[in-house]
Design a protein around this motif. Structure first.
Motif, PDB file in Angstrom:
ATOM      1  N   TRP A  27       0.810  -1.218   0.000  1.00 39.47           N
ATOM      2  CA  TRP A  27       0.000   0.000   0.000  1.00 39.47           C
ATOM      3  C   TRP A  27       0.845   1.270   0.000  1.00 39.47           C
ATOM      4  CZ3 TRP A  27       0.920   2.765   4.482  1.00 39.47           C
ATOM      5  CH2 TRP A  27       1.401   2.037   5.577  1.00 39.47           C
TER       6      TRP A  27
ATOM      7  N   SER B  54       1.502   8.312   5.437  1.00 41.67           N
ATOM      8  CA  SER B  54       1.381   6.874   5.650  1.00 41.67           C
ATOM      9  C   SER B  54      -0.032   6.505   6.068  1.00 41.67           C
ATOM     10  CB  SER B  54       2.385   6.416   6.708  1.00 41.67           C
ATOM     11  OG  SER B  54       2.199   5.059   7.026  1.00 41.67           O
ATOM     12  N   LYS B  55      -0.591   7.276   6.978  1.00 37.64           N
ATOM     13  CA  LYS B  55      -1.955   7.019   7.447  1.00 37.64           C
ATOM     14  C   LYS B  55      -2.958   7.157   6.305  1.00 37.64           C
ATOM     15  CE  LYS B  55      -5.269   8.572  10.959  1.00 37.64           C
ATOM     16  NZ  LYS B  55      -5.493   9.527  12.078  1.00 37.64           N
TER      17      LYS B  55
ATOM     18  N   TYR C  85      -2.613   4.211   3.677  1.00 36.56           N
ATOM     19  CA  TYR C  85      -3.183   2.955   4.168  1.00 36.56           C
ATOM     20  C   TYR C  85      -4.711   3.016   4.170  1.00 36.56           C
ATOM     21  CZ  TYR C  85      -3.928  -1.171   7.055  1.00 36.56           C
ATOM     22  OH  TYR C  85      -4.331  -2.388   7.514  1.00 36.56           O
TER      23      TYR C  85
ATOM     24  N   ASN D  15      -2.242 -10.170   5.316  1.00 36.72           N
ATOM     25  CA  ASN D  15      -2.318  -9.565   6.639  1.00 36.72           C
ATOM     26  C   ASN D  15      -2.721 -10.531   7.744  1.00 36.72           C
ATOM     27  OD1 ASN D  15      -2.064  -6.370   6.471  1.00 36.72           O
ATOM     28  ND2 ASN D  15      -3.050  -7.099   4.603  1.00 36.72           N
TER      29      ASN D  15
END
Length: 467
Positions: free
Chosen positions: A150, A192-193, A196, A221
């Motif tokens: 991602w 990054s947040k 994702y 995951n």
């Protein structure tokens, strides 16, 4: 500690004792990071010279003035087995399919196969396919990224900028350099947040339209089922990829040409590559020129009662079941077959299914069209409720056959087919289908020697469930 003399121990604690001055010595005390008052309260004892304690310049939370943030670095000295992430592959997505179609259309397949048996005819066909791959499918090399799927390109670039800024600050201890690093770190956390979050939203939105993407995300995951680098079987232990793979190794049918093309059409977007070297995408893009020669080959195979040897090769992937992961015996094999082999098998299965279903007992729910574990549970529950109403007793015996697919005796299976009124040449075809099968075990990208499958049916084969 006496029981684990080769293990590394780290003992940490807050020793807030008055009038005691701690210093590093030969007894294992290694912390020399003092707090803002010049005191040493956090003691760290180790039994190894390969463990270092350093202060942290960018703590995750606000730092306590009495207890500075510490970084514990363990320097590995042993040569651990490592994965080779560099790979090469044929990029079927960028193949020159117009040239391949022109090449395959130049054959007169009827005359080409006329005087050849089923084995040689299929091998000749595969020679033409492999030649076209070598000539018109680009071969590329790549190294697998260490970043999560991602991560966007901008986020990856930001990671390297942040690392560079951090290294500059550590060497200079300049507040201006720290400010630059701090800004990059904050920007990285925000980006990054967001990346994702967008990836999760995109994956969820594609659940109906493209479920493969969703399940690929779930597989990545969930808790890891990876095979350990070092495994053992009986008294043999190995961490060599090649040796590890070898340990795991120890009625008539009729179908129309349109069914073959329909089967190839289902391979749209399938990028998996079988043991024959052909990807699903490759077969799909060439369905218009592959359907006719495949119909001739399938018909020849059934008429002669010979299942081509080139279709008998399968790649076996060990799947972890339970118990010790390093024990080879705790894995079950799943056979990955070529797309052409699976297409052929499905055509045969669809053709014989009516005859097979007519001889199966009505209580059989597994691997039958229109039936499943749900229908089985409904019938069983109804039976139990009727027994309760009649004040009767119901006794249930649950059985599970260990490695059932692997232990099917070929001779007994052919005898069952014979007693079930399967005639020639289909009976000989099934004998050939089961006989002289070959498989390669693939572990960590390394392949074992080719081994013979003397019993069992391919776990993953289309016909295996019915057999």
């Amino acid at each position: 500690m006496n029981s684990f003399v080769n293990a590394n121990f780290i003992l940490r604690g807050d020793f807030n004792l008055p009038n005691i001055y701690w210093s590093n010595d030969s007894h294992g005390l290694v912390n020399n990071v003092f707090n803002t008052h010049g005191s040493l309260l956090d003691l760290i004892f180790v039994n190894s010279n390969h463990i270092q304690i350093n202060s942290v310049s960018d703590p995750l939370v606000p730092e306590d003035k009495y207890h500075p943030s510490l970084s514990i670095d363990i320097i590995l000295t042993s040569n651990l087995p490592s994965y080779n992430t560099s790979k090469s592959f044929y990029n079927f997505h960028k193949a020159d399919y117009s040239r391949i179609k022109e090449f395959l259309s130049s054959f007169n397949w009827s005359e080409t196969f006329l005087n050849l048996d089923a084995n040689l005819a299929m091998s000749t066909f595969y020679d033409a396919l492999h030649f076209s791959i070598l000539k018109w499918v680009p071969h590329v090399n790549y190294t697998k990224s260490n970043f999560p799927s991602w991560f966007s390109k901008d986020l990856i670039d930001l990671v390297f900028l942040k690392r560079r800024a951090h290294a500059i600050f550590k060497s200079s201890r300049n507040p201006l350099n720290y400010r630059e690093f701090s800004l990059l770190r904050a920007k990285y956390k925000l980006m990054s947040k967001n990346c994702y979050k967008k990836f999760i939203e995109r994956t969820e939105s594609q659940l109906c339209a493209n479920p493969k993407v969703f399940w690929k995300f779930i597989k990545k995951n969930k808790s890891s089922n990876d095979i350990p680098k070092t495994v053992h079987f009986n008294d043999i232990t190995s961490s060599n990829d090649k040796e590890v793979s070898d340990l795991f190794a120890k009625q008539n049918c009729f179908f129309e040409l349109s069914l073959i093309e329909s089967g190839l059409s289902k391979l749209s977007g399938d990028k998996s590559i079988g043991p024959d070297g052909l990807s699903g995408e490759f077969s799909y893009m060439l369905k218009s020129v592959l359907s006719y020669p495949l119909s001739l080959l399938f018909r020849k195979s059934l008429d002669e009662g010979i299942y081509p040897d080139i279709l008998k090769l399968s790649t076996v992937k060990p799947i972890y079941k339970s118990g010790d992961k390093s024990n080879v015996a705790n894995y079950r094999p799943i056979s990955l077959l070529g797309h052409i082999a699976k297409l052929f098998d499905s055509l045969v299965l669809n053709s014989i299914s009516p005859a097979v279903n007519s001889i199966l007992i009505d209580e059989q729910h597994g691997f039958r069209p229109g039936r499943s574990t749900n229908t089985c549970n409904i019938v069983f529950s109804s039976y139990v409720f009727d027994a309760f109403n009649n004040r009767s007793q119901v006794d249930v015996i649950y059985m599970d056959f260990s490695k059932a697919f692997d232990r099917v005796d070929h001779t007994l299976l052919i005898e069952v087919l014979l007693n079930s009124r399967f005639g020639e040449p289909l009976l000989s075809w099934f004998q050939s289908y089961l006989r002289d099968r070959k498989q390669i075990v693939d572990v960590h990208g390394s392949k074992s020697v080719i081994i013979d499958a003397t019993s069992g049916v391919p776990q993953g084969g289309i016909n295996s469930r019915s057999l």
